[in-house]
Design a protein around this motif. Sequence first.
Motif, PDB file in Angstrom:
ATOM      1  N   SER A   1      45.650  43.194 159.627  1.00  0.00           N
ATOM      2  CA  SER A   1      44.301  42.616 159.589  1.00  0.00           C
ATOM      3  C   SER A   1      43.495  43.220 158.446  1.00  0.00           C
ATOM      4  CB  SER A   1      43.577  42.769 160.927  1.00  0.00           C
ATOM      5  OG  SER A   1      44.035  43.879 161.622  1.00  0.00           O
ATOM      6  N   ALA A   2      43.811  44.463 158.074  1.00  0.00           N
ATOM      7  CA  ALA A   2      43.125  45.071 156.921  1.00  0.00           C
ATOM      8  C   ALA A   2      43.460  44.300 155.649  1.00  0.00           C
ATOM      9  CB  ALA A   2      43.527  46.530 156.781  1.00  0.00           C
ATOM     10  N   ILE A   3      44.740  43.969 155.488  1.00  0.00           N
ATOM     11  CA  ILE A   3      45.136  43.223 154.288  1.00  0.00           C
ATOM     12  C   ILE A   3      44.466  41.848 154.285  1.00  0.00           C
ATOM     13  CG2 ILE A   3      47.101  42.164 153.094  1.00  0.00           C
ATOM     14  CD1 ILE A   3      48.797  44.533 154.052  1.00  0.00           C
ATOM     15  N   LEU A   4      44.447  41.224 155.485  1.00  0.00           N
ATOM     16  CA  LEU A   4      43.797  39.913 155.580  1.00  0.00           C
ATOM     17  C   LEU A   4      42.319  40.009 155.198  1.00  0.00           C
ATOM     18  CD1 LEU A   4      45.254  38.159 158.747  1.00  0.00           C
ATOM     19  CD2 LEU A   4      45.174  37.290 156.403  1.00  0.00           C
ATOM     20  N   LEU A   5      41.661  41.023 155.725  1.00  0.00           N
ATOM     21  CA  LEU A   5      40.239  41.215 155.406  1.00  0.00           C
ATOM     22  C   LEU A   5      40.033  41.399 153.905  1.00  0.00           C
ATOM     23  CD1 LEU A   5      38.608  43.531 158.088  1.00  0.00           C
ATOM     24  CD2 LEU A   5      37.656  41.424 157.131  1.00  0.00           C
ATOM     25  N   ALA A   6      40.936  42.160 153.291  1.00  0.00           N
ATOM     26  CA  ALA A   6      40.849  42.373 151.851  1.00  0.00           C
ATOM     27  C   ALA A   6      40.994  41.053 151.111  1.00  0.00           C
ATOM     28  CB  ALA A   6      41.926  43.358 151.397  1.00  0.00           C
ATOM     29  N   LEU A   7      41.935  40.216 151.584  1.00  0.00           N
ATOM     30  CA  LEU A   7      42.143  38.917 150.934  1.00  0.00           C
ATOM     31  C   LEU A   7      40.911  38.032 151.108  1.00  0.00           C
ATOM     32  CD1 LEU A   7      45.881  38.143 151.800  1.00  0.00           C
ATOM     33  CD2 LEU A   7      44.926  38.866 149.621  1.00  0.00           C
ATOM     34  N   VAL A   8      40.295  38.102 152.291  1.00  0.00           N
ATOM     35  CA  VAL A   8      39.076  37.310 152.517  1.00  0.00           C
ATOM     36  C   VAL A   8      37.971  37.780 151.567  1.00  0.00           C
ATOM     37  CG1 VAL A   8      37.242  36.809 154.183  1.00  0.00           C
ATOM     38  CG2 VAL A   8      39.626  36.763 154.910  1.00  0.00           C
ATOM     39  N   THR A   9      37.821  39.104 151.455  1.00  0.00           N
ATOM     40  CA  THR A   9      36.803  39.648 150.556  1.00  0.00           C
ATOM     41  C   THR A   9      37.062  39.195 149.111  1.00  0.00           C
ATOM     42  OG1 THR A   9      36.829  41.590 151.956  1.00  0.00           O
ATOM     43  CG2 THR A   9      35.602  41.762 149.909  1.00  0.00           C
ATOM     44  N   ALA A  10      38.344  39.278 148.729  1.00  0.00           N
ATOM     45  CA  ALA A  10      38.697  38.846 147.379  1.00  0.00           C
ATOM     46  C   ALA A  10      38.426  37.357 147.195  1.00  0.00           C
ATOM     47  CB  ALA A  10      40.155  39.167 147.093  1.00  0.00           C
TER      48      ALA A  10
END
Lengths: 357, 308
Positions: free
Chosen positions: A21-30
């Motif tokens: 979920s951290a990676i997903l959140l990072a992708l959303v932020t990006a």
Amino acid sequence: MLNISKKEHCSTKSAYAIRMSAILLALVTASLFLLVLGYNPIEVYKGLLRGAFGTEHRIKETIIKTIPLVITSVGIGLAFKMKFWNIGAEGQIIMGAFAATYFALNFSGLPKGVLLPIMMIAAVIAGGIWAFIPAFFKAKYKTNETIFTLMLNYIALGWITYLQYGPWKDPNAFGFPKIPNYGPSATLPQVFGIHMGWIIALIIVIGMHLFINYTKKGYEITVIGESESTARYAKIPVDKLMMKMLFVSGGIIGLTGMIQASAVSRTLSVDITGGIGFTAIITAWLAGLKAPLMIIVCFLFSIMLSGASYIQTAFQIPQAAAEVLQGLILFFVLGSEFFIKYRIKITNTLFYKNREV
Amino acid sequence: MINFLTAAVVAMTPLLFATLGEMIMEKVGNLNLGVEGMMLMGAVVGFYAGFNTGNPLLALLSASGAGALGALIYAVLTVTLRANQVVSGLALTIFGTGFANFVGRQLVGKTIPRSISTFFSKRAIPFVSEIPIVGPVFFNQDLFVYLGYFVVVCIGLYLYKTRKGLNMRMVGESPAAADAIGIPVNLYKYIHILIGGMLCGLGGAYLSLVYVPAWQESIIAGRGWIAIALVIFSQWNPYKAFLGAYLFGALQIAGFRLQGTSIPISQYFTSLLPYMVTIIVLIIGSVKENKKNNAPEGLTIPYFREER
């Protein structure tokens, strides 16, 4: 108020759920970042994957980028396991490549079967020494290894710059400062269309996994990492073991230099590391210092790296955007470790003191 | 000779800011290896603001803001979320490099507006600039350099002469003890990490606004790492940091000058001197086991009240 307490144990399953979920959140932020710039994030991510897997050639390129990252991560991981902060992988790669190149240039007449092993051994020894020096001073005088290894990176780089512009400059390059290319007998052969570095990487990963988990020395290393005083109490020869293991750590990393110089650039240059030494610190850490996991993490990183050059041409997004994305993902994953280690409870009382519960 | 020493002061200034920035962070117990990243962020944002507004103060403000932003990310990760400091700092450098190259891609080749270059032109300070040698070397410089002197003195006074400075050092030495006597550990860490980031950002901005002055991709060129080395070299003391930065600045200039002479020392070796000197100092320091002015005890250890 928030009540934070240490988790007794976090199941591997939920740990991965948190990381994902951290990676997903990072992708959303990006994505938000890309939207602001006027790009369609879904298209960009698709482009990234196309860049990494679009053709057979690109798949091979992605794997070729993974190889040095995996080997270096394993080497760094071994040192980190003992809480020895080896930030000097860049220098160890360079010194490994330097030693290999010395033999590649001066003994190019030897047959492949003789020259390549000599180059490998030379690279291991050179990289090993470059890591052993700070380990020696740490063991003897408790010298800070983070800065020491970091400084050695720059000394190694300066040394190669000197060689490239000075004594090793190729006389046939019309004054262009480059070191001569390797001859055919100094080039690593290919297996299944990819240079055999991938086999070396697999052997090293398996070897490290077995070493750490199934040998006495491997256990001792884990103990040192958990608590040095416990290790000393248990009569583990901490200093000796640390020096030995740092030689191995640097040696493995030095091998990366040989592989990159021999199979990828076919020469030695100041760009030999391409930042692998620093990236591998992060991949080793993200993999929880577990060798088999490093393959996965390094592969994901390589997807991002090879995808990045593609989106540059396909979308006119500067390559630096990939570094920003990489940085964001790192931040989120690093931050997420907190939620793996700690439990957070929201309590009703505002004045609740979270001391000694 | 005076020319050489004057040039060394100019070369010192970015190192000095970054060294002081890193030192403050380490004093509260946080080793931040992201100096190079924060300097890059400061350099590019400072240049961007300066280029678009022509206002030197706005450029400085934005540069320090950018450095602080980088430091804030680091602080959230290491202080609140207790992530590993070494890895977080490296991640910050990767992020900062990407950020700077991304923002700076349209600034390559642009030059700084005249209003800024005149603002940062050399100004002699009356009277003191007439002292032989010292005057022209140290007191006929630009305002940025003077700001550097000012910051050294401020930090020195703060650390050794004020109560807050004492508290702050205590947080770095022993967060548990600091917490026990009621010092808000995390607040102290946040504030000082942010100030440290501002100083690193300013160090970067000196390069893009005054030293070069233009935007180019590898403008920091490893100075962030030298700054980290300088903190150790100067044994966490701001006054020694001044001397150290000056020495390293002189080494840098000496390296450039040697290129044009017939002395057979390769410039590649002179450029290595700062790193070698750092290692030697590091070793001597640890052999002597000098506890005074040495690394804060709590450096790199995340603090968590319930794990006391």
